[in-house]
Design a protein around this motif. Structure first.
Motif, short mmCIF file in Angstrom:
data_model
loop_
_atom_site.label_atom_id
_atom_site.label_comp_id
_atom_site.label_asym_id
_atom_site.label_seq_id
_atom_site.Cartn_x
_atom_site.Cartn_y
_atom_site.Cartn_z
N GLU A 1 2.43 -13.88 6.79
CA GLU A 1 2.51 -13.02 7.97
C GLU A 1 2.11 -11.58 7.67
O GLU A 1 1.58 -10.89 8.51
N ASN A 2 2.40 -11.13 6.48
CA ASN A 2 2.13 -9.73 6.17
C ASN A 2 0.69 -9.49 5.75
O ASN A 2 0.11 -10.30 5.11
N ARG B 1 13.97 1.06 6.22
CA ARG B 1 13.25 0.57 7.39
C ARG B 1 11.84 0.09 7.10
O ARG B 1 11.25 -0.63 7.91
N VAL B 2 11.26 0.50 5.98
CA VAL B 2 9.87 0.10 5.71
C VAL B 2 9.74 -0.69 4.41
O VAL B 2 9.19 -1.79 4.39
N PRO C 1 0.83 -1.20 0.00
CA PRO C 1 0.00 0.00 0.00
C PRO C 1 0.87 1.25 0.00
O PRO C 1 1.89 1.30 0.68
N LYS C 2 0.46 2.25 -0.77
CA LYS C 2 1.21 3.50 -0.88
C LYS C 2 1.36 4.17 0.49
O LYS C 2 2.32 4.88 0.75
N SER C 3 0.38 3.88 1.34
CA SER C 3 0.37 4.56 2.64
C SER C 3 1.53 4.15 3.53
O SER C 3 1.89 4.90 4.44
N TYR C 4 2.15 2.98 3.32
CA TYR C 4 3.27 2.57 4.19
C TYR C 4 4.41 3.57 4.10
O TYR C 4 4.92 4.05 5.10
N PRO D 1 12.10 -4.20 4.29
CA PRO D 1 11.54 -5.34 5.03
C PRO D 1 10.30 -5.92 4.34
O PRO D 1 10.07 -7.13 4.38
N TYR D 2 9.52 -5.04 3.72
CA TYR D 2 8.33 -5.53 3.02
C TYR D 2 8.73 -6.40 1.83
O TYR D 2 8.05 -7.36 1.48
N ALA E 1 3.37 6.90 5.48
CA ALA E 1 3.34 6.92 6.95
C ALA E 1 4.75 7.08 7.50
O ALA E 1 4.97 7.82 8.45
#
Lengths: 364, 261
Positions: free
Chosen positions: B260-261, B178-179, B158-161, B182-183, B164
């Motif tokens: 998990e995600n 950091r975001v 999602p673009k929001s990650y 990991p994704y 955020a």
């Protein structure tokens, strides 16, 4: 030091276009510290654009954004003292709840002890301690919403942006969260900028509602003002249910500051909160359904018509009835009343009255 | 589905399984035969061929040589491929279509052609045949696989990650590390294993760009030329088991991470 009554946010004629469509047209707005402001409108009205401009996710085409007196128009999101609760919450899936909340604090450069102190504070305030070690996939919708709120509040922003954060919750939970959110805002004295298309949310929580339509402000006021004294037809229809009465202005009663209008031969008296029309002008007036009262004889309210109930709808706590107005062919009014009144009146003709403050003469 | 078509499909399926696995089974079986002559009947069994492999310093050395090439080329492909994926998924820019087409190309060019091209080019540049040249060719060939796998994963984020993260004070680099990274982890692990296997398995590029030191497939090939021997079966079986274990592990772990995600 800034005066505490200075606005937290000032929007100085900001505009935004996407290709050929104008998403926002020269918006001027000030938000006072501690205010709960809601931007309300249908999709595409510019409310989300305003939110994204405030967050720094979009660039303004013109105008300035001042945050705590400083010009932040050109600053990227990470340089603004503003945090956001996203519509989908955007909780980082590879981090625990505590790690998510610590993220913003770490980037602020706080040391470990200060971060832990703040985490404990915010988690106990929002009752999140039992979930500290969990991942987003192990949380319910309501819990996620709370984590997203906690994460955004943790760095202590000057302004909190909320992008329809209740949209993903079921109806029952939503009502509960509305009350909770308002309570949190009061206790933290934070300035909330809330965006929604849901009028109930706006009316329940806001200190002030800005109704948007096609990139412009339709009306800006308290929930009560917007509900009882809508300025435009759009606002009257968008918020709550209303009777729209089309007529012609006969004249202005200066003594009582009332507008006298003609509704197919019947004289009505209303008030014009958003600007007095000229005599002879065609106008529309808004009359809320619950402002109509039922009487056996002619009531002494400034407005009174005779009618007959032609349709009734049971809504549980109240009844909605459709009335055929006598002597005016095809004129109908809709009203809320209670169950007893409806059964007492039956199909017999009845007097219907309302005061002049209930009839809001609209500007457009 | 009717009963007949189900029966038909299961026959086709089992025929396919036999077609796929009987040669492998035969190969494995012959590695245990106590005779230099490959073929039935097998009169007695032995582990001598396997013991021979582990004592053959040539084979062991070659195995680690191939492994080093696989690891190095994979590292390069993963960095390049991920970078390209991020570039191609991000904001539009002039020539994005061209970059995408060029990115895909190394996966489509026939191995023999790209091997010859690499050989000529390497000579022009004065690059000696050997480890470096092979790593280079493998890395280029494997980039598209990484890019495609990482792009697929990136498009589900999602673009929001990222927004955020920016909102909470991260600059674009911190946001990525950091975001976003990991994704992408499951995709990167999957792509890495695939690259390792592709490189370890490659014959044509390694053959054309190699020096006197062969890679494992080249060694097997040269051993074949001096006559079929059950030692080759033993080497192949060991390679098969190792790659299968690695592949299955990667598949399972990336599926677990996705869940998990």
């Amino acid at each position: 030091m800034a005066d505490p009554r200075d606005p937290i946010v000032r929007l100085d004629g900001i505009s935004k276009r996407f290709g050929k469509t104008t998403a926002l047209h020269e918006l001027h707005l000030s938000i006072a510290p501690g205010e709960f402001v809601t931007f309300l409108g249908p999709s595409g009205c510019g409310k989300s654009t305003t939110l994204r401009l405030l967050g720094g996710f979009e660039k303004t085409d013109s105008g300035r954004i001042l945050l705590e007196g400083k010009d932040v128009t050109a600053l990227p999101p990470n340089k603004r003292n503003v945090n956001m609760v996203f519509q989908d919450y955007a909780i980082f899936p590879h981090m625990t709840v505590a790690q998510n909340m610590a993220f913003g604090l770490e980037l602020k450069g706080l040391d470990r002890a200060a971060i832990d102190r703040r985490l404990n504070e915010i988690m106990s305030f929002l009752e999140l301690e039992p979930f500290a070690g969990r991942y987003a996939s192990q949380l319910s919708g309501g819990q996620r919403q709370r984590v997203a709120l906690a994460r955004a509040l943790a760095p202590d922003p000057a302004l909190l942006l909320l992008d329809e954060p209740l949209g993903a919750l079921d109806a029952k939970l939503r009502g509960q969260v509305q009350i909770e959110l308002k309570a949190i805002q009061r206790q933290t004295h934070k300035t909330f900028f809330f965006v929604t298309h849901d009028q109930d949310e706006a009316l329940t929580m806001s200190d002030r509602i800005v109704v948007m339509n096609a990139g412009r402000v339709e009306q800006d006021g308290t929930p009560e003002e917007l509900y009882f004294r809508p300025a435009t037809r759009f606002v009257a229809e968008f918020i709550g249910e209303t009777n729209l009465i089309d007529g012609t202005v006969r004249g202005i009663d200066r003594d009582r500051s009332e507008v006298v209008m003609d509704w197919r031969g019947i004289e009505l008296r209303g008030q014009a909160p958003a600007g007095v029309p000229a005599a002879g002008q065609d106008v529309t007036a808004s009359l809320r359904l619950e402002r109509l009262s039922f009487h056996e004889g002619r009531p002494d309210t400034p407005n009174a018509v005779r009618g007959r109930i032609v349709n009734r709808t049971f809504l549980g706590s109240r009844m909605a009835v459709d009335l055929q107005v006598e002597d005016v062919s095809g004129a109908r009014l809709r009203a809320f009343t209670d169950h007893d009144t409806t059964s007492r009146v039956g199909d017999a003709p009845v007097w219907i009255g309302w005061d002049s403050a209930s009839l809001a003469v609209l500007t457009s | 589905m009717t009963r007949n078509s189900r029966v038909f499909l299961s026959i086709v399926f089992w025929a396919f399984v036999v077609y796929l696995f009987v040669p492998l089974a035969l190969m494995i079986l012959m590695g245990f035969k106590d005779s230099k002559f490959i073929g039935f009947p097998i009169q007695s069994w032995t582990l001598d061929w396997y013991l021979g492999v582990f004592e053959d310093t040539d084979v062991i050395g070659t195995f680690f040589y191939s492994l080093a090439i696989a690891v190095a080329s994979t590292a390069i492909s993963v960095v390049m491929g991920t970078w390209l994926a991020v570039l191609l998924t991000g904001r539009r820019f002039l020539g994005r279509g061209a970059v995408y087409a060029l990115m895909i190309l190394p996966a489509l060019v026939p191995g023999i052609i790209s091997a010859i091209a690499f050989r000529i080019y390497a000579r022009q540049l004065g690059i000696e045949p050997g480890m470096g040249a092979i790593i280079w060719a493998h890395a280029v060939h494997n980039v598209p696989f990484v890019t495609l796998v990482v792009m697929a994963r990136l498009s589900t984020q999602p673009k929001s990650y990222a927004e955020a993260a920016r909102d909470l004070g991260a600059d674009p680099l911190v946001t990525f590390v950091r975001v976003t990274l990991p994704y992408l982890k499951p995709a990167i692990i999957g792509a890495s294993v695939f690259c390792l296997l592709l490189s370890f398995d490659d014959f044509v590029r390694s053959f054309f760009l190699g020096s006197y030191q062969p890679t494992l497939p080249v060694l097997i090939f040269s051993k074949l030329r001096s006559g079929m021997s059950p030692e080759i079966n033993a080497i192949s079986t060991i390679a098969l088991v190792l790659t299968a274990v690695l592949g299955i592990w990667a598949e399972r772990s990336s599926r677990r991470m996705n869940k998990e995600n």
